[in-house]
Write a protein that holds these residues in place. Structure first.
Motif, short mmCIF file in Angstrom:
data_model
loop_
_atom_site.label_atom_id
_atom_site.label_comp_id
_atom_site.label_asym_id
_atom_site.label_seq_id
_atom_site.Cartn_x
_atom_site.Cartn_y
_atom_site.Cartn_z
N CYS A 1 0.81 -1.22 0.00
CA CYS A 1 0.00 0.00 0.00
C CYS A 1 0.84 1.27 0.00
O CYS A 1 0.30 2.37 -0.07
N GLY A 2 2.15 1.13 0.10
CA GLY A 2 3.01 2.31 0.13
C GLY A 2 2.86 3.14 1.38
O GLY A 2 2.99 4.37 1.36
N VAL A 3 2.60 2.48 2.51
CA VAL A 3 2.40 3.20 3.77
C VAL A 3 3.68 3.93 4.17
O VAL A 3 4.77 3.37 4.14
N THR A 4 3.52 5.20 4.54
CA THR A 4 4.65 6.01 4.99
C THR A 4 4.65 6.23 6.49
O THR A 4 5.70 6.47 7.08
N ASP A 5 3.45 6.18 7.13
CA ASP A 5 3.31 6.49 8.54
C ASP A 5 2.60 5.35 9.27
O ASP A 5 1.52 4.93 8.85
N LEU A 6 3.21 4.88 10.35
CA LEU A 6 2.64 3.79 11.14
C LEU A 6 2.66 4.17 12.61
O LEU A 6 3.69 4.56 13.14
N ASP A 7 1.52 4.05 13.25
CA ASP A 7 1.36 4.37 14.67
C ASP A 7 1.25 3.06 15.43
O ASP A 7 0.42 2.21 15.09
N LEU A 8 2.09 2.86 16.45
CA LEU A 8 2.02 1.63 17.23
C LEU A 8 2.49 1.87 18.66
O LEU A 8 3.06 2.92 18.98
N THR A 9 2.22 0.91 19.52
CA THR A 9 2.67 0.98 20.90
C THR A 9 4.05 0.34 21.03
O THR A 9 4.42 -0.50 20.19
N PRO A 10 4.81 0.68 22.06
CA PRO A 10 6.08 -0.01 22.27
C PRO A 10 5.93 -1.53 22.35
O PRO A 10 6.78 -2.27 21.86
N SER A 11 4.85 -1.99 22.98
CA SER A 11 4.63 -3.44 23.07
C SER A 11 4.45 -4.06 21.69
O SER A 11 4.95 -5.16 21.42
N HIS A 12 3.73 -3.37 20.80
CA HIS A 12 3.51 -3.90 19.46
C HIS A 12 4.82 -3.91 18.67
O HIS A 12 5.02 -4.77 17.81
N TRP A 13 5.69 -2.97 18.97
CA TRP A 13 6.99 -2.93 18.30
C TRP A 13 7.76 -4.23 18.49
O TRP A 13 8.43 -4.71 17.57
N THR A 14 7.65 -4.83 19.67
CA THR A 14 8.40 -6.05 19.94
C THR A 14 7.99 -7.18 18.99
O THR A 14 8.81 -8.04 18.66
N ALA A 15 6.73 -7.18 18.56
CA ALA A 15 6.25 -8.21 17.65
C ALA A 15 6.60 -7.90 16.19
O ALA A 15 6.60 -8.80 15.35
N LEU A 16 6.92 -6.62 15.89
CA LEU A 16 7.12 -6.21 14.51
C LEU A 16 8.55 -5.79 14.20
O LEU A 16 8.89 -5.61 13.02
N ARG A 17 9.39 -5.62 15.22
CA ARG A 17 10.68 -4.96 15.04
C ARG A 17 11.54 -5.59 13.95
O ARG A 17 12.15 -4.90 13.15
N GLU A 18 11.60 -6.93 13.93
CA GLU A 18 12.47 -7.59 12.96
C GLU A 18 11.99 -7.36 11.53
O GLU A 18 12.77 -7.46 10.58
N HIS A 19 10.70 -7.00 11.37
CA HIS A 19 10.16 -6.75 10.03
C HIS A 19 10.26 -5.29 9.63
O HIS A 19 10.13 -4.96 8.44
N LEU A 20 10.46 -4.39 10.60
CA LEU A 20 10.35 -2.96 10.33
C LEU A 20 11.68 -2.20 10.33
O LEU A 20 11.76 -1.10 9.79
N LEU A 21 12.71 -2.77 10.94
CA LEU A 21 13.93 -2.00 11.16
C LEU A 21 14.55 -1.46 9.88
O LEU A 21 15.18 -0.40 9.90
N ASP A 22 14.39 -2.16 8.77
CA ASP A 22 15.03 -1.70 7.53
C ASP A 22 14.04 -1.02 6.59
O ASP A 22 14.33 -0.83 5.41
N ARG A 23 12.87 -0.63 7.11
CA ARG A 23 11.85 -0.02 6.27
C ARG A 23 11.94 1.51 6.31
O ARG A 23 12.22 2.09 7.36
N PRO A 24 11.68 2.19 5.21
CA PRO A 24 11.65 3.66 5.21
C PRO A 24 10.31 4.18 5.72
O PRO A 24 9.46 4.63 4.95
N LEU A 25 10.11 4.10 7.02
CA LEU A 25 8.83 4.47 7.62
C LEU A 25 9.01 5.60 8.61
O LEU A 25 10.08 5.81 9.18
N ARG A 26 7.91 6.30 8.84
CA ARG A 26 7.84 7.23 9.98
C ARG A 26 6.96 6.56 11.03
O ARG A 26 5.79 6.26 10.77
N LEU A 27 7.53 6.31 12.19
CA LEU A 27 6.81 5.65 13.27
C LEU A 27 6.31 6.68 14.28
O LEU A 27 7.06 7.57 14.70
N PHE A 28 5.06 6.55 14.66
CA PHE A 28 4.49 7.32 15.76
C PHE A 28 4.32 6.34 16.92
O PHE A 28 3.50 5.43 16.84
N VAL A 29 5.11 6.50 17.96
CA VAL A 29 5.12 5.54 19.08
C VAL A 29 4.47 6.20 20.28
O VAL A 29 4.83 7.32 20.67
#
Length: 550
Positions: free
Chosen positions: A226-254
């Motif tokens: 979908c070409g998502v540029t902005d993702l809002d998540l909680t620190p807890s949710h980050w633990t489940a997604l971190r290995e998939h997101l670390l190399d992505r060109p995203l703007r995270l709202f934590v």
């Protein structure tokens, strides 16, 4: 027109064919969203909905949900999110407490208040201009956990929502258009507002459905599609997604809970643009913000435009550390129908104009040497657990309603809610009937009495740990594979057939990893709800086997 509606009209005029909102099954351009919301607004008006009314919205996650919320605004009314996944008892209370005039829903639920009408999300009504209202008219009422045993409604006005978006823009958080934002938060939580309402400024909103929200790999793949540029998540949710997101060109709202120091360092050193956002529902979503960059530890930054922060000691004097008070034009008017509680939490503000108020957050903070705010703890029994704001007193009040329960206490241990009860056999059924999933304790422990300190307070240190069942070893390939998955995600050497997932230390975000593995290995539509309904390993194995043969 109040709030963000003029900006939505501008977005429609600027780019009518741009995608405004999409889900896995459908997409709407800005022109189509304009037509759909105008039609639904007309249908609501035909049923008498107008300025100052409250309209319940009970829909699944998809484009229809955005249509419904925006349509309610176009009538001049305020929306009340009523998550269909919540227990019927809770939905009945919220709908009645909010005195909804209508409900946007695909079905007619049994908890519908007398006098309220049901309007389908695809209803078509007579066309009319948007209802002109004031910036001080309510835009929504969101219910939060209440310490007295029942949730409390927090209204936010249109001017505050528009000011929130403007403040985030001013802070540079939406720079670089066009943006594509993932709507990740539940509509029942205030974080959803700054996600779905981005459509009003011309951004594309991608609605994440429950299937993607519970499967990290599928979620990240769809974000990329979908070409998502902005993702809002909680620190807890980050633990489940971190290995998939670390190399992505995203703007995270934590936001939603404190960021652990290791996560802060990891985000600061990553290629991600990450922002830490803090704010209670009563301040219209986000009150402070900071970019996560450079050296230093976690902090919640500085106040956003429209918010003033005061750190006060017990004598209400400015201090380097103490309770955080918030004031400014973005504050809520108080709690719906709760004047006593409103007076307790929204107190006079001697630093502002006559008649202004400040909100007691209950958060303990301190000013850093660099002029930022650092969160240091809570001053009451409210907790943040995986992004959810929970009053432990509400859970205890519900448990005391269970048959035979004379007393109850709830504590947080290892990111899990643990319930202790005196009397009664198993109050879990009562909890599941009255509380949303995130408030149902992971484990229940029956005691002869609650331990007390010499001054009569609950002695939390003396509360025993929940016992694991142990018992027979897993039998058969399904039980054995599930046991291997549990052992891996929970970091245990072995798991028995009678063991309870939550008693072993599991929680909703760990359950995400379990579900992803089970889907991959068995190819069945298992969900986190299945783990909650069948927490015993042998029972979950039976359920998975039944899904595989159905």
């Amino acid at each position: 027109m109040a709030g963000l509606l003029p900006r939505f009209r501008d977005a429609v005029r600027r780019a009518p064919e741009r995608i405004a909102v999409r889900d896995t099954a459908s997409a709407l351009t800005f022109a189509e969203l304009d037509r759909r919301t105008a039609a639904l607004a007309g249908a609501l008006r035909a049923h008498g909905v107008g300025r100052g009314d409250r309209v319940g919205v009970a829909l699944g996650r998809g484009t229809d949900l955005v249509v419904a919320l925006l349509a309610v605004w176009r009538t001049g009314a305020a929306y009340v999110p009523l998550d269909p996944a919540y227990p019927a008892d809770r939905l009945a209370f919220m709908a009645g407490d909010a005195a909804i005039r209508a409900l946007v829903s695909a079905t007619t639920p049994g908890w519908l208040p007398a006098g309220a009408v049901v309007v389908a999300p695809d209803a078509d009504g007579p066309s009319a201009a948007d209802t002109a209202g004031s910036d001080l008219d309510p835009a929504y009422v969101i219910y939060t956990s209440g310490s007295t045993g029942r949730p409390k409604g927090v209204p936010a006005h249109h001017g505050a929502v528009a000011a929130l978006v403007a403040a985030l823009e001013q802070a540079g958080m939406y720079a670089g258009e066009p943006r594509v934002v993932a709507w990740n938060a539940s509509v029942s939580f205030d974080a959803s507002v700054q996600q779905w309402a981005r459509v009003c400024r011309g951004d594309t909103v991608v609605v994440l459905d429950d299937a993607h929200r519970t499967d990290p790999a599928a979620l990240v793949a769809w974000l990329a599609d979908c070409g998502v540029t902005d993702l809002d998540l909680t620190p807890s949710h980050w633990t489940a997604l971190r290995e998939h997101l670390l190399d992505r060109p995203l703007r995270l709202f934590v936001g939603g809970e404190p960021i652990p120091e290791p996560m802060w360092r990891e985000l600061a050193e990553s290629r991600l643009e990450a922002l830490n956002l803090y704010g209670p529902t009563e301040s219209t979503v986000d009150a402070t913000a900071t970019w996560i960059t450079g050296p230093g530890g976690p902090h919640i930054g500085v106040p956003l435009a429209g918010i003033r922060a005061h750190v006060l000691d017990d004598a209400l004097r400015p201090a380097p550390s103490g309770e955080l008070y918030l004031s400014g034009p973005r504050l809520s008017a108080g709690y719906l129908g709760r004047p006593g509680l409103t007076a307790e939490r929204f107190v006079p503000d001697p630093f502002g104009p006559p008649g202004s108020r400040r909100y007691r957050t209950g958060d303990e903070v301190r000013w850093s040497d660099g002029g930022t705010l650092e969160f240091t703890g809570r001053l009451d029994r409210q907790v943040k657990l995986r992004g959810h704001r929970i009053e432990l007193g509400e859970i205890e009040a519900v448990l005391r309603e269970a048959p035979g329960v004379a007393a109850a206490a709830v504590v947080v241990r290892d990111d899990r809610l643990i319930a202790y009860h005196v009397g009664g056999e198993d109050p879990r059924a009562t909890a599941e009937r009255k509380l949303p999933e995130h408030m149902v304790p992971a484990a229940f422990v029956r005691l002869e009495s609650l331990p007390r300190t010499p001054n009569g307070k609950l002695d939390t240190a003396a509360l025993p740990e929940p016992e694991t069942a142990g018992g027979p070893a897993p039998s058969g390939p399904v039980e054995e594979l599930i046991a291997d998955v549990w052992a891996e995600v929970l970091g245990r050497d072995g798991v028995g057939a009678d063991d309870d997932f939550f008693a072993l230390g599991g929680h909703s975000l760990v359950a995400l990893r379990v579900v992803a593995r089970l889907k991959k290995n068995f190819g069945v539509p298992v969900s986190t709800k299945d783990v909650y309904r069948h927490p015993r390993l042998a029972d979950l194995a039976k359920h998975v086997s039944a899904l595989a043969t159905s």
